[in-house]
Design an enzyme around this catalytic site. Structure first.
Site, PDB file in Angstrom:
ATOM      1  N   ARG A 265     -33.440  10.672 -33.860  1.00 11.79           N
ATOM      2  CA  ARG A 265     -32.814   9.449 -34.362  1.00 11.79           C
ATOM      3  C   ARG A 265     -32.157   9.789 -35.701  1.00 11.79           C
ATOM      4  O   ARG A 265     -32.340  10.870 -36.246  1.00 11.79           O
ATOM      5  CB  ARG A 265     -33.799   8.269 -34.445  1.00 11.79           C
ATOM      6  CG  ARG A 265     -35.209   8.520 -34.805  1.00 11.79           C
ATOM      7  CD  ARG A 265     -35.421   9.078 -36.171  1.00 11.79           C
ATOM      8  NE  ARG A 265     -34.763   8.255 -37.183  1.00 11.79           N
ATOM      9  CZ  ARG A 265     -34.381   8.685 -38.349  1.00 11.79           C
ATOM     10  NH1 ARG A 265     -34.580   9.951 -38.709  1.00 11.79           N
ATOM     11  NH2 ARG A 265     -33.781   7.892 -39.218  1.00 11.79           N
TER      12      ARG A 265
ATOM     13  N   ARG B 154     -27.299   4.797 -27.074  1.00 16.18           N
ATOM     14  CA  ARG B 154     -27.460   3.855 -28.197  1.00 16.18           C
ATOM     15  C   ARG B 154     -26.061   3.449 -28.689  1.00 16.18           C
ATOM     16  O   ARG B 154     -25.173   4.306 -28.730  1.00 16.18           O
ATOM     17  CB  ARG B 154     -28.255   4.482 -29.374  1.00 16.18           C
ATOM     18  CG  ARG B 154     -29.733   4.684 -29.064  1.00 16.18           C
ATOM     19  CD  ARG B 154     -30.509   5.124 -30.304  1.00 16.18           C
ATOM     20  NE  ARG B 154     -30.822   4.016 -31.181  1.00 16.18           N
ATOM     21  CZ  ARG B 154     -31.352   4.180 -32.407  1.00 16.18           C
ATOM     22  NH1 ARG B 154     -31.575   5.395 -32.893  1.00 16.18           N
ATOM     23  NH2 ARG B 154     -31.641   3.133 -33.152  1.00 16.18           N
TER      24      ARG B 154
ATOM     25  N   ASP C 263     -24.974   4.159 -40.261  1.00 13.04           N
ATOM     26  CA  ASP C 263     -24.694   4.487 -38.859  1.00 13.04           C
ATOM     27  C   ASP C 263     -23.228   4.283 -38.516  1.00 13.04           C
ATOM     28  O   ASP C 263     -22.725   4.840 -37.554  1.00 13.04           O
ATOM     29  CB  ASP C 263     -25.577   3.651 -37.938  1.00 13.04           C
ATOM     30  CG  ASP C 263     -27.018   4.111 -38.074  1.00 13.04           C
ATOM     31  OD1 ASP C 263     -27.679   3.693 -39.043  1.00 13.04           O
ATOM     32  OD2 ASP C 263     -27.452   4.921 -37.253  1.00 13.04           O
TER      33      ASP C 263
HETATM   34  O1  MRU Z   1     -32.852   3.702 -35.638  1.00 16.18           O
HETATM   35  P1  MRU Z   1     -32.612   4.953 -36.431  1.00 16.18           P
HETATM   36  O2  MRU Z   1     -33.868   5.567 -36.945  1.00 16.18           O
HETATM   37  O3  MRU Z   1     -31.745   5.930 -35.683  1.00 16.18           O
HETATM   38  O4  MRU Z   1     -31.766   4.453 -37.679  1.00 16.18           O
HETATM   39  C1  MRU Z   1     -31.371   5.399 -38.632  1.00 16.18           C
HETATM   40  C2  MRU Z   1     -30.705   4.824 -39.813  1.00 16.18           C
HETATM   41  O5  MRU Z   1     -30.433   3.642 -39.877  1.00 16.18           O
HETATM   42  C3  MRU Z   1     -30.307   5.772 -40.887  1.00 16.18           C
HETATM   43  O6  MRU Z   1     -30.388   5.153 -42.135  1.00 16.18           O
HETATM   44  C4  MRU Z   1     -28.861   6.193 -40.644  1.00 16.18           C
HETATM   45  O7  MRU Z   1     -28.716   6.715 -39.353  1.00 16.18           O
HETATM   46  C5  MRU Z   1     -28.381   7.173 -41.630  1.00 16.18           C
HETATM   47  S1  MRU Z   1     -28.988   8.792 -41.222  1.00 16.18           S
HETATM   48  C6  MRU Z   1     -28.328   9.940 -42.260  1.00 16.18           C
END
Ligand code: MRU
Length: 346
Positions: free
Chosen positions: A50, A93, A241
């Site tokens: 993730r 996702r 993201d």
């Molecule tokens: O659901 P996740 O754990 O994939 O969400 C990750 C995040 O929101 C992070 O803050 C984002 O991907 C930045 S990673 C450098």
């Protein structure tokens, strides 16, 4: 020496994709060996890998796993296989644009090498996936260098979710300046929000910063206002993201609240964003697809039932911080006002 590279969430080894299973951290360190695109799809969907850049890297390797046994003998047939795998992996996702960026980059490489044999094209897909991972480490380090110019020794820094080494090839995005500051002997005090409901802050950020010897204090999400009001935080740094063309920023649910709190306390709010997270095709934050995840993450999030049977649950995994709450977005090309983010790519 401080290094974030000891934690490698994504590795290509021999003939397989090796993923550090992030759902098991910090209690167990388990590596998964994946050999099919179906396994990669599931590992992304279930958060074993993730964080936006890491999802992109995993999807790129997944695409290779999905086409390496292709029986195509013509470019057209091979392209059809690549396109099917791209669409399939893209359905794992919806929010992190890095996933689509990585897939598109592989597709562009295949198009560019269209005159080559199918065997050569397969090798080119793997080569591109490896390049994406190699470049990400350099990108993160450069983002860290830029962010460091906005910080000073002794500051308190609050972060949310895990924008760390575990989410990237190395260093993380928002954590990169923390690793670089440590290398330089600075003493930063980091506050990591636990990040409900999946606890990426507690399980991952607190873990990786502690492993690196960085001064990190874990707080519950609802303590951020108190910690800010006590003067313990001089800057907030988060990852993202997806950044929309108008500078609105999607990041882990709760980020928007932190930004509002930072503004209320006069604390700068910085977003660390590789160019692979910037989506000029999406006009505003309202156009960013926000993933909704199973209600069990809230009702059974800590391994035991914490809510009544059959309760209605709303579980958006991300929120959008409007551009006016953001002091600056920092990419590998420099530091930008959110409304000028388009300049980062030119
Ligand atoms: O659901 P996740 O754990 O994939 O969400 C990750 C995040 O929101 C992070 O803050 C984002 O991907 C930045 S990673 C450098």
């Amino acid at each position: 020496m401080t290094t974030s590279t000891q934690l490698t969430p994504v590795k290509w080894e021999g003939d397989a994709l090796i993923l550090l299973d992030q759902t098991k951290l910090p209690v167990e360190t388990i590596y998964l060996e994946l050999t099919t695109s179906e396994e990669v799809w599931a590992s992304i969907r279930h958060l074993q890998v993730r964080g936006a850049p890491a999802i992109g890297m995993a999807a790129a390797y997944g695409l290779y796993l999905g086409i390496r046994n292709s029986e195509a003998t013509t470019f057209e047939a091979f392209w059809s296989d690549v396109s099917k795998q791209a669409e399939y992996l893209g359905s794992s996702r919806p929010t992190a644009v890095n996933l689509f960026w990585a897939i598109d980059r592989i597709k562009a490489r295949v198009q560019q090498d269209a005159d080559k044999s199918v065997a050569e094209l397969k090798a080119a897909v793997l080569d591109e996936a490896l390049a994406i991972q190699k470049e990400d480490a350099e990108v993160c380090r450069t983002i860290g260098e830029h962010l460091l110019t906005l910080l000073e020794d002794g500051m308190g820094i609050l972060t949310h979710c895990n924008p760390g080494a575990l989410a990237t090839a190395a260093y993380g995005t928002a954590t990169a300046p923390l690793y670089l500051a440590k290398e330089r002997g600075w003493d930063l005090k980091v506050y990591a929000d636990e990040t409900r409901p999946v606890l990426q802050g507690a399980r991952l950020t607190a873990f990786e910063l502690q492993q690196a010897g960085i001064d990190v204090t874990l707080i519950c999400d609802n303590m951020a206002a108190m910690v800010m009001s006590q003067g313990k935080v001089q800057a907030v740094i988060v990852g993202t993201d997806r950044v929309a063309a108008n500078g609105d920023v999607a990041n882990k649910i709760g980020t928007y609240g932190v930004a509002v709190l930072a503004k209320a306390h006069g604390i700068p709010f910085y977003v660390a964003a590789p160019l692979s997270s910037i989506d000029m095709e999406t006009p505003t934050g309202a156009d960013i697809p926000i993933e909704e995840r199973p209600g069990e993450e809230i009702t059974h999030g800590l391994g035991k039932q914490v809510a009544p049977d059959d309760i209605k649950v709303y579980n958006p995994a991300f929120d959008v911080t409007p551009a006016p709450y953001i002091t600056a977005i920092v990419t590998e090309t420099g530091i930008y006002k959110p409304e000028e983010i388009g300049k980062s790519k030119s």
